[in-house]
Write an enzyme that holds these catalytic residues in place. Structure first.
Site, PDB file in Angstrom:
ATOM      1  N   GLY A  28      -7.198  -3.183   0.624  1.00  0.00           N
ATOM      2  CA  GLY A  28      -6.329  -2.005   0.734  1.00  0.00           C
ATOM      3  C   GLY A  28      -6.165  -1.276  -0.588  1.00  0.00           C
ATOM      4  O   GLY A  28      -6.177  -0.041  -0.644  1.00  0.00           O
ATOM      5  N   CYS A  29      -6.048  -2.034  -1.654  1.00  0.00           N
ATOM      6  CA  CYS A  29      -5.854  -1.433  -2.975  1.00  0.00           C
ATOM      7  C   CYS A  29      -7.124  -0.725  -3.442  1.00  0.00           C
ATOM      8  O   CYS A  29      -7.062   0.328  -4.079  1.00  0.00           O
ATOM      9  CB  CYS A  29      -5.407  -2.487  -3.978  1.00  0.00           C
ATOM     10  SG  CYS A  29      -3.801  -3.199  -3.516  1.00  0.00           S
TER      11      CYS A  29
END
Length: 153
Positions: free
Chosen positions: A44-45
């Site tokens: 996600g990052c």
């Protein structure tokens, strides 16, 4: 207490991925997108950082500087920035004091275990140091478009 539109953004000075001190005050008179992410080089990052990298020129044209903050070390931030060719500063908030000031250091749970970590959040800060918009629990895909819209791009 969560920051609201019009709140004064908490000041901070943190080391960037090159070990250089970066202060929010360095950007007085400019808009800054401060975004908090849980951990460098996780799915996600990475999606969020790469979307901001790809929108960098649009953000720059809208007068917005991007600063990413996580509790990772300077070395971890450097590796992440280099691996994905990130074109903005990643700041190391190892003691999570800045995350706490922005009320994004929260209790989380996974697989029945509770722990503290960063709530993915973004803040567009105006030239006057006040929050233009605050997005708590923002999705990686929404960070760049919401910042651009709030910046009037």
């Amino acid at each position: 207490m969560q920051l609201q539109k019009g709140s004064l953004a908490p000041l901070f000075t943190l080391k960037d991925h090159d070990g250089k001190a970066v202060s929010l005050q360095d950007f007085k008179g400019r808009k800054v997108l401060v975004y908090f992410y849980p951990k460098a080089d996780t799915p996600g990052c990475t999606k969020q950082a790469c979307a901001l990298r790809d929108a960098w020129q649009q953000l720059k044209d809208a007068g917005v500087t991007v600063l990413g903050i996580s509790p990772d070390t300077v070395a971890q931030q450097k590796k992440f920035a280099d691996k994905f060719g990130l074109n903005f500063a990643l700041l190391a908030d190892e003691d999570h004091a800045t995350a706490e000031a922005y009320d994004v250091w929260v209790e989380k749970s996974m697989y029945g275990k509770t722990y503290f970590g960063v709530l993915r959040s973004s803040f567009l800060i105006g030239e006057d140091g006040k929050v233009i918009e605050a997005w708590y629990k923002i999705s990686p895909e929404d960070t760049a478009p919401k910042a651009l819209a709030a910046a009037g791009a």
